[in-house]
Design a protein around this motif. Structure first.
Motif, short mmCIF file in Angstrom:
data_model
loop_
_atom_site.label_atom_id
_atom_site.label_comp_id
_atom_site.label_asym_id
_atom_site.label_seq_id
_atom_site.Cartn_x
_atom_site.Cartn_y
_atom_site.Cartn_z
N ASN A 3 1.03 -1.47 -0.36
CA ASN A 3 -0.10 -0.19 0.06
C ASN A 3 0.57 1.29 0.58
OD1 ASN A 3 -2.39 -1.52 0.39
ND2 ASN A 3 -2.12 -1.42 2.61
N SER A 4 0.41 2.50 -0.32
CA SER A 4 1.09 3.71 -0.38
C SER A 4 1.30 3.84 0.95
CB SER A 4 0.43 4.88 -1.04
OG SER A 4 1.22 6.21 -0.89
N VAL A 5 2.92 4.32 1.28
CA VAL A 5 2.56 5.04 2.72
C VAL A 5 3.34 6.11 2.84
CG1 VAL A 5 4.57 4.16 4.87
CG2 VAL A 5 2.87 2.41 3.39
N ASP A 6 2.82 7.30 3.29
CA ASP A 6 2.92 8.24 2.74
C ASP A 6 3.67 9.08 0.95
OD1 ASP A 6 4.10 8.80 5.92
OD2 ASP A 6 5.69 7.93 5.48
N GLY A 7 2.24 8.76 1.03
CA GLY A 7 2.14 8.98 -0.63
C GLY A 7 3.00 8.37 -2.01
N GLN A 8 4.31 7.60 -0.39
CA GLN A 8 5.17 6.49 -2.15
C GLN A 8 3.83 5.73 -2.83
OE1 GLN A 8 8.51 5.92 -0.52
NE2 GLN A 8 8.70 4.35 -2.05
N LEU A 9 4.39 5.49 -3.81
CA LEU A 9 3.46 3.90 -4.46
C LEU A 9 4.15 3.03 -4.01
CD1 LEU A 9 2.40 5.74 -7.75
CD2 LEU A 9 1.01 5.18 -6.10
N GLY A 10 3.64 1.70 -3.56
CA GLY A 10 3.73 0.20 -4.39
C GLY A 10 4.51 0.26 -5.90
N ALA A 11 5.40 -0.60 -5.52
CA ALA A 11 6.41 -1.22 -7.21
C ALA A 11 5.40 -1.09 -8.13
CB ALA A 11 7.31 -2.47 -7.07
N VAL A 12 4.29 -2.08 -8.24
CA VAL A 12 3.57 -2.01 -9.03
C VAL A 12 2.57 -0.94 -9.33
CG1 VAL A 12 0.50 -3.40 -9.70
CG2 VAL A 12 2.77 -4.57 -8.53
N ALA A 13 1.96 -0.23 -8.67
CA ALA A 13 1.40 0.71 -9.14
C ALA A 13 2.50 1.82 -10.12
CB ALA A 13 0.76 1.93 -7.90
N ALA A 14 3.90 1.88 -9.11
CA ALA A 14 4.59 3.12 -10.00
C ALA A 14 5.02 2.82 -11.50
CB ALA A 14 6.45 2.70 -8.78
N LEU A 15 5.25 1.12 -11.61
CA LEU A 15 5.15 0.84 -12.89
C LEU A 15 4.70 1.03 -13.79
CD1 LEU A 15 7.89 -2.29 -12.12
CD2 LEU A 15 8.45 -0.59 -13.17
N VAL A 16 3.69 0.43 -13.27
CA VAL A 16 2.61 0.49 -14.18
C VAL A 16 1.82 2.02 -14.08
CG1 VAL A 16 -0.32 0.68 -14.23
CG2 VAL A 16 0.94 -1.05 -13.30
N ARG A 17 1.58 2.50 -13.47
CA ARG A 17 1.93 4.82 -13.89
C ARG A 17 2.83 5.50 -14.47
NH1 ARG A 17 -0.79 7.03 -8.72
NH2 ARG A 17 -1.04 9.26 -9.80
N SER A 18 4.19 5.16 -14.00
CA SER A 18 5.42 5.20 -15.24
C SER A 18 5.45 5.28 -16.57
CB SER A 18 6.60 4.29 -14.64
OG SER A 18 6.92 3.22 -14.67
N THR A 19 4.56 3.48 -16.94
CA THR A 19 4.41 3.25 -17.62
C THR A 19 3.51 4.22 -18.80
OG1 THR A 19 5.08 0.84 -17.62
CG2 THR A 19 3.38 1.15 -19.71
N PHE A 20 2.31 5.16 -18.65
CA PHE A 20 1.56 5.55 -19.16
C PHE A 20 2.10 6.68 -18.92
CE2 PHE A 20 -1.51 2.39 -18.08
CZ PHE A 20 -2.61 2.33 -18.66
N LEU A 21 3.20 7.39 -18.55
CA LEU A 21 3.77 8.54 -18.60
C LEU A 21 5.07 8.57 -19.66
CD1 LEU A 21 4.29 11.23 -17.47
CD2 LEU A 21 5.89 10.20 -16.51
N VAL A 22 5.35 7.51 -19.93
CA VAL A 22 6.46 7.16 -20.88
C VAL A 22 5.70 7.26 -22.39
CG1 VAL A 22 8.03 5.73 -22.00
CG2 VAL A 22 7.97 6.49 -19.74
N ASN A 23 4.45 6.50 -21.79
CA ASN A 23 4.08 6.94 -23.37
C ASN A 23 2.82 7.66 -23.77
OD1 ASN A 23 2.37 4.24 -25.04
ND2 ASN A 23 0.60 4.60 -23.86
N ALA A 24 2.78 8.65 -22.47
CA ALA A 24 2.40 9.73 -23.45
C ALA A 24 3.36 10.50 -23.78
CB ALA A 24 1.31 10.38 -22.55
N VAL A 25 4.59 10.83 -23.29
CA VAL A 25 5.24 11.17 -24.35
C VAL A 25 5.93 10.47 -25.18
CG1 VAL A 25 7.55 11.58 -23.71
CG2 VAL A 25 6.26 12.18 -22.28
#
Length: 151
Positions: A3-25
């Motif tokens: 789960n997110s602790v102090d606003g930090q994402l877990g590895a799964v959410a961070a990887l998935v969301r970074s994929t969306f970010l790079v894909n949008a670029v």
């Protein structure tokens, strides 16, 4: 799953969301060069070397019919060409044309610049750590070389 602790994402959410970010670029950069995202990916893959259709399909993760349509459209735009495979008379090799290589290079440089900007909030040591961890994930999962190391 963590789960997110102090606003930090877990590895799964961070990887998935970074994929969306790079894909949008990637999508935005491709659009500016008059390319679709898949055409941009095709050009970047072919920067390393020409490929046979089956290798290209495996590298891009596309079915034969989808790949054929992509190569057809990109060839009509004068960016790639099909050449006979010297080792198999029934097969073709897909390579960048001179125009395609020039466009691929410009698209690649701009896309690298935009992706690099995503990490401007990190100090160099954090960038190095991020790169090392992502390298391990990529290597452990045998991801094909679909994008060269920035020059």
């Amino acid at each position: 799953m963590s789960n997110s602790v102090d606003g930090q994402l877990g590895a799964v959410a961070a990887l998935v969301r970074s994929t969306f970010l790079v894909n949008a670029v990637y999508v935005d950069s491709a659009r500016e060069y008059g390319l679709t995202q898949q055409q941009g990916q095709l050009l970047c893959v072919l920067m390393a070397q020409p490929y046979g259709m089956s290798e290209l399909g495996a590298t891009l993760g596309l079915a034969k019919s989808s790949l054929t349509g992509l190569v057809d459209r990109t060839e009509r735009n004068g960016l790639v060409q099909r050449d006979p495979d010297p080792h198999d008379s029934r097969a073709v090799i897909v390579a960048l044309t001179r125009r395609g290589a020039k466009l691929a290079d410009a698209f690649y440089v701009e896309t690298c610049r935009r992706i690099e900007e995503l990490t401007t909030g990190l100090i160099p040591a954090e960038r190095d750590t991020l790169a090392a961890l992502l390298t391990r994930v990529v290597m452990d999962n045998k991801v094909p070389t679909v994008f060269l190391e920035p020059r």
